[in-house]
Scaffold this motif. Sequence first.
Motif, short mmCIF file in Angstrom:
data_model
loop_
_atom_site.label_atom_id
_atom_site.label_comp_id
_atom_site.label_asym_id
_atom_site.label_seq_id
_atom_site.Cartn_x
_atom_site.Cartn_y
_atom_site.Cartn_z
N MET A 116 0.85 -1.17 0.00
CA MET A 116 0.00 0.00 0.00
C MET A 116 0.90 1.24 0.00
O MET A 116 1.84 1.34 0.77
N THR A 117 0.59 2.16 -0.89
CA THR A 117 1.34 3.40 -0.98
C THR A 117 0.44 4.55 -0.55
O THR A 117 -0.52 4.89 -1.24
N VAL A 118 0.73 5.11 0.61
CA VAL A 118 -0.08 6.18 1.17
C VAL A 118 0.79 7.42 1.34
O VAL A 118 1.92 7.33 1.83
N LEU A 119 0.26 8.54 0.90
CA LEU A 119 0.94 9.82 1.07
C LEU A 119 0.08 10.75 1.91
O LEU A 119 -1.14 10.74 1.77
N THR A 120 0.72 11.53 2.75
CA THR A 120 -0.02 12.59 3.42
C THR A 120 -0.22 13.71 2.39
O THR A 120 0.44 13.74 1.35
N LYS A 121 -1.10 14.61 2.70
CA LYS A 121 -1.33 15.75 1.80
C LYS A 121 -0.04 16.53 1.58
O LYS A 121 0.29 16.90 0.45
N ALA A 122 0.72 16.75 2.65
CA ALA A 122 1.99 17.48 2.54
C ALA A 122 2.98 16.74 1.63
O ALA A 122 3.66 17.37 0.80
N GLU A 123 3.07 15.42 1.79
CA GLU A 123 3.96 14.64 0.94
C GLU A 123 3.51 14.71 -0.52
O GLU A 123 4.33 14.86 -1.43
N ALA A 124 2.20 14.58 -0.73
CA ALA A 124 1.65 14.63 -2.08
C ALA A 124 1.94 15.97 -2.74
O ALA A 124 2.32 16.03 -3.91
N LEU A 125 1.79 17.04 -1.99
CA LEU A 125 2.05 18.37 -2.54
C LEU A 125 3.52 18.55 -2.90
O LEU A 125 3.85 19.17 -3.91
#
Length: 62
Positions: A1-10
């Motif tokens: 599973m690959t999960v990013l926080t909003k900050a990481e995604a930005l």
Amino acid sequence: MTVLTKAEALKVLRRAYGPDRAKSLAGRLPDRIDLDSDADTRLLAELGVTRDGLFDALGAEL
């Protein structure tokens, strides 16, 4: 599973699509993005962001 926080995604979006694009998407992203989730993948597609583009920006291979 690959999960990013909003900050990481930005951070990744800035690198992949540029700072203006990342800024324009900031208000439309959830706090947590699961790149293996169909719902999150659809949301990104609606925003014009591809899962592959994010992985390329991360330097990962699928």
